[in-house]
Motif scaffolding. Structure first.
Motif, PDB file in Angstrom:
ATOM      1  N   ASP A   1      31.148 -27.505 -17.223  1.00  0.00           N
ATOM      2  CA  ASP A   1      30.096 -28.320 -17.287  1.00  0.00           C
ATOM      3  C   ASP A   1      29.088 -28.180 -16.227  1.00  0.00           C
ATOM      4  O   ASP A   1      29.229 -29.156 -15.276  1.00  0.00           O
ATOM      5  CB  ASP A   1      29.966 -29.977 -17.834  1.00  0.00           C
TER       6      ASP A   1
ATOM      7  N   GLY B   1      25.700 -24.623 -18.471  1.00  0.00           N
ATOM      8  CA  GLY B   1      24.367 -25.335 -18.145  1.00  0.00           C
ATOM      9  C   GLY B   1      23.202 -24.167 -17.640  1.00  0.00           C
ATOM     10  O   GLY B   1      23.144 -22.968 -18.696  1.00  0.00           O
TER      11      GLY B   1
ATOM     12  N   SER C   1      24.878 -28.921 -22.431  1.00  0.00           N
ATOM     13  CA  SER C   1      26.008 -28.338 -21.935  1.00  0.00           C
ATOM     14  C   SER C   1      27.250 -28.876 -22.593  1.00  0.00           C
ATOM     15  O   SER C   1      28.248 -27.884 -22.676  1.00  0.00           O
ATOM     16  CB  SER C   1      26.248 -28.108 -20.347  1.00  0.00           C
ATOM     17  N   ILE C   2      27.068 -29.766 -22.501  1.00  0.00           N
ATOM     18  CA  ILE C   2      28.164 -31.148 -23.319  1.00  0.00           C
ATOM     19  C   ILE C   2      28.593 -30.588 -24.541  1.00  0.00           C
ATOM     20  O   ILE C   2      30.126 -30.061 -24.984  1.00  0.00           O
ATOM     21  CB  ILE C   2      28.480 -32.661 -23.280  1.00  0.00           C
TER      22      ILE C   2
ATOM     23  N   MET D   1      29.822 -27.018 -25.159  1.00  0.00           N
ATOM     24  CA  MET D   1      30.544 -26.537 -24.311  1.00  0.00           C
ATOM     25  C   MET D   1      31.767 -26.922 -25.901  1.00  0.00           C
ATOM     26  O   MET D   1      32.517 -26.236 -26.189  1.00  0.00           O
ATOM     27  CB  MET D   1      30.996 -27.415 -23.201  1.00  0.00           C
TER      28      MET D   1
ATOM     29  N   SER E   1      34.367 -31.951 -18.246  1.00  0.00           N
ATOM     30  CA  SER E   1      32.940 -32.540 -17.489  1.00  0.00           C
ATOM     31  C   SER E   1      32.605 -33.784 -16.430  1.00  0.00           C
ATOM     32  O   SER E   1      33.903 -34.583 -17.345  1.00  0.00           O
ATOM     33  CB  SER E   1      32.386 -32.327 -18.434  1.00  0.00           C
TER      34      SER E   1
ATOM     35  N   CYS F   1      30.822 -36.598 -24.161  1.00  0.00           N
ATOM     36  CA  CYS F   1      31.972 -35.894 -24.307  1.00  0.00           C
ATOM     37  C   CYS F   1      33.196 -36.328 -25.299  1.00  0.00           C
ATOM     38  O   CYS F   1      33.783 -35.540 -25.974  1.00  0.00           O
ATOM     39  CB  CYS F   1      32.631 -36.274 -22.729  1.00  0.00           C
TER      40      CYS F   1
END
Lengths: 330, 330
Positions: B6, B38, B83-84, B87, B101, B108
């Motif tokens: 991340d 990202g 991004s989290i 992912m 991350s 998360c």
């Protein structure tokens, strides 16, 4: 005022408790009396050796001592002549106005619950410890009397601790934090979220919201409220730090400056006295209809003396009446 | 192996994450790839500036960053391109084998729970932190994924942490303690008493019984199991100690030896590096059907590099398969 002092409790033995009683006696006036509760022979031997002023001191025989690790409730029942059981019963009968013990904490809590009623409106008593930090002492409540808390218990711990600090320590509007795992209201478990709602709604409390465990070491609060399981974990971790981490740091310092070992030892000793339990007058069990003060196992004579004076202050400032005024209709 | 990282997480910004990715890339072989997830523009700017070897590195565009304090579940839903979230979805689709991350921990955990299944037999994932102490690191599980634990959750945290240490750190028969408020079986709350029974009955575990919070600082255990609320309190208190107490001690040392201020600063810096998070490869979220590694917000490039290598080790040692072998029929 008649203040019971458990002569069988604590790691340092009867002579240390008796020395504390004698030191306190020198500061007492009028009818105030320290009643040493324990094995008469041992107490009188210690009193004889100490050879101090023995005004304001009495002895009540209670031959048995509850071991520090014994299961509280079972042991109390099986040892009715133990110093802790006798002290609680005498307070119930009005023959003592307070009880102080550095013995088995669980047994103290159980004895107080068994023989003294709870104050009107109080759901569960809580142990409120003044924990020393570099930023000044913080009262943590509860630290182990109640390991299955409900939200209203936490709320009441905030109120009782606040009243205690206001009256005995002249803290103006004590700042009360609720120990959680994030500052936002949404952070925490079901217990803390519901307790937070109750505390926010209480106009008496100076509630500063959720706090995190790291925060109380930095100042900014006077009271930290938590479940007794969590509070016990926090308290013992802070103790563990002084036992394990401080020596580690000082060892690194001494290694870096082998020529200054004496100075490092001096710092270690300064820190030890800065965080000395004996400066505080023991730890009140808040919420019982009586006065019960729990001392740390390592308490020395000065600590016992301060606990006796703390018990006097507790009554003089009518802490229990103030608690009932606030919580009596709960 | 394709390892997601991340690039929007952590207090130090994208450039620090990218530096970690580049450092890791130098140690990767064959098809192993760090996939930076990202804002593409920011990542490519950082990659351009760093001017390092860019084999083993890919970029996936995910424009949004979840703020550190945002409410996890709500924010994940409202920011599907964060991004989290990206992912986690890529790992679900098999396009990533791991996610790392240093962003919002709650997000998360929520993303992993939402998009990755739990491993067969696992009731709740737990975050297992290696906490540095003067007596060596101790794995604490859970530290905040699950703040309403049931006894079997604690039991499984013991098993999963034990398997993790055995396989990734070659610890032989890890000693597992259950955090409580007294060493006797009878001490604790309902949760710990019942968890203790489950753990004692498990012949795989090297269960050493109840431990107290002060104990883990002294060594003698490899894993300390606790409810996520309590574990979070413990972890933050240990952090708070290094933030508040250590400087206090060193200030007293410096005051006692004003001529040796430089040496004291050196000790402070030695201690800081001794307890440096970046030495560890992040913190696994144990129990999810995938690999998810959470890094501390302050993680630097070396920490991200170690987390990438940790993710590789996690897969190479088949930690998840071993967990299923032990808990699959639970």
């Amino acid at each position: 005022m008649r203040i019971g002092l458990d002569a069988m409790g604590g790691d340092r033995g009867t002579a240390e408790v008796v020395a504390g009683a004698l030191a306190a006696a020198e500061k007492l006036n009028g009818d105030d009396t320290v009643v040493l509760v324990g094995d008469r022979e041992q107490i009188e031997a210690a009193l004889g050796k100490a050879n101090g002023q023995q005004d304001h001191i009495e002895v009540v025989h209670a031959p048995d001592a509850i071991p520090m690790d014994a299961a509280p409730v079972e042991t109390l029942r099986s040892m009715p002549d133990s110093s802790i059981a006798v002290m609680a019963k005498l307070q119930k009968q009005g023959e003592l106005d307070a009880g102080i013990s550095a013995g088995n904490t669980g047994a103290c809590v159980a004895a107080a619950q068994m023989h003294l009623r709870r104050l009107q409106g109080v759901h569960r008593p809580g142990i409120a410890v003044l924990c020393p930090t570099f930023a000044g002492p913080v009262m943590i409540c509860d630290v182990g009397a109640n390991v299955q808390c409900r939200p209203q218990h936490l709320h009441q711990y905030g109120v009782m601790s606040s009243l205690y600090l206001e009256t005995l320590y002249d803290v103006d509007k004590p700042r009360v934090g609720l120990l959680s795992i994030g500052e936002e209201e949404s952070k925490g478990n079901e217990l803390t979220k519901q307790a937070g709602q109750l505390m926010r709604a209480d106009t008496y409390l100076n509630f500063i919201g959720n706090v995190e465990s790291r925060d109380f070491l930095k100042g900014g609060m006077d009271v930290m409220v938590c479940d007794g399981f969590v509070g016990n974990v926090v308290l013992k971790l802070v103790e563990g730090v002084s036992e394990a981490l401080l020596p580690g740091v000082l060892k690194m310092v001494a290694k870096a400056m082998p020529d200054r070992a004496a100075d490092v030892m001096q710092v270690a000793s300064d820190i030890k006295s800065k965080f000395d339990y004996n400066s505080y007058g023991g730890t009140p069990l808040l919420g019982v209809a009586g006065i019960w003060i729990i001392c740390h196992g390592v308490t020395g004579s000065r600590g016992f003396m301060n606990a006796v004076l703390g018990a006097k202050g507790f009554r003089a400032h009518a802490v229990n009446q103030r608690i009932v005024e606030h919580l009596g209709s709960s």
